[in-house]
Design a protein around this motif. Structure first.
Motif, mmCIF file in Angstrom:
data_model
loop_
_atom_site.group_PDB
_atom_site.id
_atom_site.type_symbol
_atom_site.label_atom_id
_atom_site.label_comp_id
_atom_site.label_asym_id
_atom_site.label_seq_id
_atom_site.Cartn_x
_atom_site.Cartn_y
_atom_site.Cartn_z
ATOM 1 N N HIS A 194 22.491 23.105 29.652
ATOM 2 C CA HIS A 194 23.136 22.781 28.369
ATOM 3 C C HIS A 194 22.794 21.385 27.843
ATOM 4 O O HIS A 194 23.440 20.909 26.912
ATOM 5 C CB HIS A 194 24.670 22.922 28.453
ATOM 6 C CG HIS A 194 25.132 24.261 28.927
ATOM 7 N ND1 HIS A 194 25.001 25.405 28.177
ATOM 8 C CD2 HIS A 194 25.681 24.643 30.112
ATOM 9 C CE1 HIS A 194 25.481 26.438 28.861
ATOM 10 N NE2 HIS A 194 25.893 26.011 30.032
ATOM 11 N N LEU A 195 21.799 20.715 28.439
ATOM 12 C CA LEU A 195 21.421 19.387 27.958
ATOM 13 C C LEU A 195 20.095 19.468 27.222
ATOM 14 O O LEU A 195 19.148 20.094 27.696
ATOM 15 C CB LEU A 195 21.296 18.393 29.124
ATOM 16 C CG LEU A 195 22.528 18.187 30.004
ATOM 17 C CD1 LEU A 195 22.248 17.096 31.035
ATOM 18 C CD2 LEU A 195 23.753 17.840 29.171
ATOM 19 N N ASP A 196 20.031 18.815 26.044
ATOM 20 C CA ASP A 196 18.751 18.765 25.353
ATOM 21 C C ASP A 196 17.905 17.642 25.953
ATOM 22 O O ASP A 196 18.352 16.890 26.836
ATOM 23 C CB ASP A 196 18.940 18.578 23.838
ATOM 24 C CG ASP A 196 19.718 17.317 23.472
ATOM 25 O OD1 ASP A 196 19.687 16.339 24.256
ATOM 26 O OD2 ASP A 196 20.357 17.298 22.417
ATOM 27 N N ILE A 197 16.679 17.529 25.480
ATOM 28 C CA ILE A 197 15.729 16.594 26.092
ATOM 29 C C ILE A 197 16.203 15.146 25.978
ATOM 30 O O ILE A 197 16.076 14.366 26.932
ATOM 31 C CB ILE A 197 14.339 16.784 25.462
ATOM 32 C CG1 ILE A 197 13.734 18.112 25.938
ATOM 33 C CG2 ILE A 197 13.404 15.639 25.815
ATOM 34 C CD1 ILE A 197 12.402 18.468 25.321
ATOM 35 N N GLN A 198 16.765 14.785 24.842
ATOM 36 C CA GLN A 198 17.241 13.416 24.650
ATOM 37 C C GLN A 198 18.344 13.071 25.645
ATOM 38 O O GLN A 198 18.347 11.993 26.255
ATOM 39 C CB GLN A 198 17.752 13.242 23.215
ATOM 40 C CG GLN A 198 18.239 11.833 22.889
ATOM 41 C CD GLN A 198 18.776 11.716 21.464
ATOM 42 O OE1 GLN A 198 18.662 12.645 20.672
ATOM 43 N NE2 GLN A 198 19.358 10.575 21.137
ATOM 44 N N THR A 199 19.281 13.998 25.832
ATOM 45 C CA THR A 199 20.380 13.766 26.773
ATOM 46 C C THR A 199 19.884 13.747 28.210
ATOM 47 O O THR A 199 20.365 12.965 29.044
ATOM 48 C CB THR A 199 21.465 14.848 26.599
ATOM 49 O OG1 THR A 199 21.815 14.954 25.223
ATOM 50 C CG2 THR A 199 22.711 14.500 27.406
ATOM 51 N N LEU A 200 18.917 14.601 28.522
ATOM 52 C CA LEU A 200 18.322 14.605 29.856
ATOM 53 C C LEU A 200 17.721 13.248 30.193
ATOM 54 O O LEU A 200 17.904 12.726 31.296
ATOM 55 C CB LEU A 200 17.244 15.682 29.943
ATOM 56 C CG LEU A 200 17.706 17.122 30.196
ATOM 57 C CD1 LEU A 200 16.539 18.080 30.028
ATOM 58 C CD2 LEU A 200 18.307 17.256 31.577
#
Length: 644
Positions: A194-200
């Protein structure tokens, strides 16, 4: 310092062994990745370590009062309070200390300092003050804001009820709260879901600087490479330990397998020689004693097991019946959304044969919607879509909505290809690790990984030349991901895919298209190339802002020159205001830090009136800080609206 050890731990289900003889050691600064196939027992082992389940054999020892935080897969917060109050709950002890400090300050102002009661109050205040500073008591609200911002929750979410958020948002909040609690051992089961690349990227950076120990199960190889420094692998009911990140583990595993084969073959040669000598010389009187000696040597020898390579993997192959023309798909001035609610606009696509294009962007931007619009399942709000000649479409849906829950695996494929012999259908399913009675399993009872393999098997049977894939690596273990990657690399057709798996993007993509609300942007390379270009763009933008030469785009429309000029003036005023507010916030933050430092000085620690005075000043500064922060948020929002 060793925080926790497991020794000879086993988990059994009747006579069936899930795993046994598990050995694992966690130090105070460990960064451990736990890997293995789906069903190998990774999540079960985490639950044993977290104290949720008990082992059937073996022991678990840990330091006294060890604080453990455990986040299971897809476990979101369930709460009827607001997001902000739920995050405050992570600091209950600190807030209780804060309340007690205020009470003690009132008592100090009314007590005779030299009296026994006055001395007791001063001593309690002194000890509590020290602990309060150690636990970041003066900045915990700023810490909450920072963590929520990292997980893409801005101030508009603070007063929303947790129960009103989506499942993915509640999962992110659960992880955010756990990070705020700062357990000595943080156990995370698939935290990147549930995490997008920016949050990852933000989470990777945060965990790299985490003060406690980490034990992580993840199928995200890029994430493991960035965060962990040692790997424990569960395979064939056993556990192996490797030093290094995931990429290093792959190298060491291959090297170890080569050494094992070398040692095994050497021992087999020795055994063959000894057995041959015994067979030829045991019956001879002159050599019987030597032959008996060799036989005893054979009996005492600890024989090595035959080295086992990789476990059986799926054998995915995507064929095409007929190649497409050079132009596969073109979209001009595309606009996507639902019921006139625009998610993204100004989308341009020019997809050519043998392109492998990754579609990236934050969650909610409309990546899956764009794929469905290309498939004509959802109409475009605007734009012209054109397919090239001989284009045949294959679609992988991340939710596997097209699978029929009541059907068996065999029927799911056979019903779509009724003229194909059963033996051929079974052969295809066998290559996806469904053999024998497995093919009679009902779709609705399958795990996420099994459903993913069924969907991929259906896709492989259709032989289309343009594959549109929506999160194809979700639910797949690392081995299955690698097999899928190899199949797509060998694919002779064209691929357009959405994925948050950066390792996967790096291996597959020849181009990256970033989707934003205002436009699509093309990058001619893989994920690492895309990130390099984004970094260059950010640095250039910062330079332009610093030199005050950034050109503002002038919106087309009915605005007069004077209106545009006035808008530019307001923008400049807001930019100056934001800059001044940021300077003021930095100054107050520095002043608070200095005041906190003063409170730790020996002269002030022994002067409780001075401590109260310093604390009062800090409280005043904190109120100023909050007021300035609210002004900064308001000005930033106004500027964002004017820029859009």
């Amino acid at each position: 310092m060793i925080l926790l050890q497991i020794n000879q731990v086993a988990r059994l289900f009747g006579a069936e062994v899930l795993f046994e003889n598990m050995q694992l050691e966690i130090q105070s600064q460990s960064r451990i990745g736990l890997v293995g196939r789906n069903g190998a027992g990774k999540s079960t082992l985490l639950k044993i370590i977290a104290g949720i389940e008990s082992p059937d054999k073996g022991t678990l020892t840990k330091t006294k009062n060890l604080s453990i935080g455990y986040l299971a897969q897809n476990s979101g917060l369930n709460s009827d309070t607001t997001v902000w109050n739920e995050m405050l709950d992570a600091f209950t002890a600190v807030r209780q200390m804060e309340s007690r400090l205020r009470e003690l300050e009132t008592l100090i102002s009314t007590q005779e300092i030299d009296s026994p009661e006055g001395q007791r109050v001063l001593k309690e205040y002194d000890q509590l003050q020290h602990t309060f500073v150690e636990q970041n008591g003066y900045s915990y609200e700023n810490e909450i804001r920072s963590i929520l911002h990292g997980f893409q929750f801005d101030a508009t979410f603070y007063q929303q009820k947790v129960q009103d958020l989506s499942g993915g948002q509640r999962t992110r909040l659960a992880l955010a709260k756990m990070l705020l609690q700062k357990p000595e051992l943080l156990i995370l089961d698939e935290p990147t879901n549930h995490l997008d690349i920016q949050t990852l990227a933000w989470l990777e950076n945060y965990l790299q600087n985490y003060q406690g120990a980490l034990l992580i199960v993840s199928h995200d190889r890029y994430f493991l490479d960035k965060v962990v420094t040692e790997i424990y692998e569960i395979a064939r009911h056993k556990m192996m330990h490797y030093k290094g990140n995931y990429s290093r583990y792959l190298t060491l595993k291959e090297e170890q397998l080569a050494l094992d084969w070398k040692a095994f073959e050497k021992q087999q040669g020795q055994i063959n020689k000894l057995e041959d000598f015994v067979a030829r010389n045991l019956a001879r009187a002159s050599t019987t004693k030597r032959a008996q000696s060799r036989r005893k040597q054979l009996e005492k020898m600890e024989r090595m097991e035959r080295p086992q390579g990789a476990e059986k993997s799926a054998n995915i192959l995507f064929k095409i019946d007929k190649p497409s023309g050079n132009v596969v798909l073109q979209l001009e001035d595309g606009e996507i959304g639902y019921d006139k609610h625009v998610l993204a606009k100004n989308i341009t696509l020019d997809i050519r044969r043998k392109d492998a294009i990754a579609l990236v962007g934050p969650n909610g931007i409309g990546k899956s919607t764009l794929l469905k619009s290309i498939l004509k399942e959802i109409p475009l709000l605007k734009g012209t879509l054109h397919y090239g000649t001989n284009v045949s479409l294959g679609y992988y849906d991340q939710g596997q909505q097209k699978l029929q829950p009541q059907k068996t695996i065999l029927k799911e494929l056979w019903d779509e290809h009724p003229t194909t012999p059963e033996v051929e259908i079974r052969s295809v399913l066998g290559s996806f690790l469904f053999s024998g009675e497995d093919v009679e399993k009902t779709i609705g009872l399958l795990s996420g990984g099994e459903k993913a393999r069924v969907a991929l098997a259906k896709l492989a049977m259709n032989h289309e030349n343009f594959l549109i894939l929506d999160e194809p690596t979700n639910h797949l273990d690392i081995d299955s991901k690698e097999v899928l990657e190899n199949a797509l690399i060998d694919f002779e057709g064209t691929i357009l895919f959405v994925s948050h798996d950066r390792y996967f993007i790096n291996r597959i993509a020849t181009k990256v298209i970033e989707l934003s609300p205002e436009k699509s942007t093309l990058y001619l390379g893989d994920y690492d190339y895309y990130m390099e270009k984004k970094q260059e763009e950010a640095e250039l933008l910062a330079l332009l802002e610093q030199d005050q030469v950034k050109e503002k785009s002038v919106s087309a429309g009915k605005q007069s020159f004077q209106q545009t000029k006035e808008q530019q003036k307001i923008i400049r005023q807001l930019q100056r205001k934001i800059g001044q507010l940021e300077e003021n916030l930095e100054q107050i933050e520095e002043e608070v830090s200095q005041l906190e430092l003063q409170m730790t000085q020996p002269d002030n620690l022994n002067n409780h009136f001075a401590l109260i005075e310093l604390q009062t000043t800090i409280d005043e500064k904190t109120i100023q800080q909050e007021t300035l922060y609210e002004e900064w948020e308001k000005a930033s929002l106004e500027l964002e609206q004017l820029d859009s």
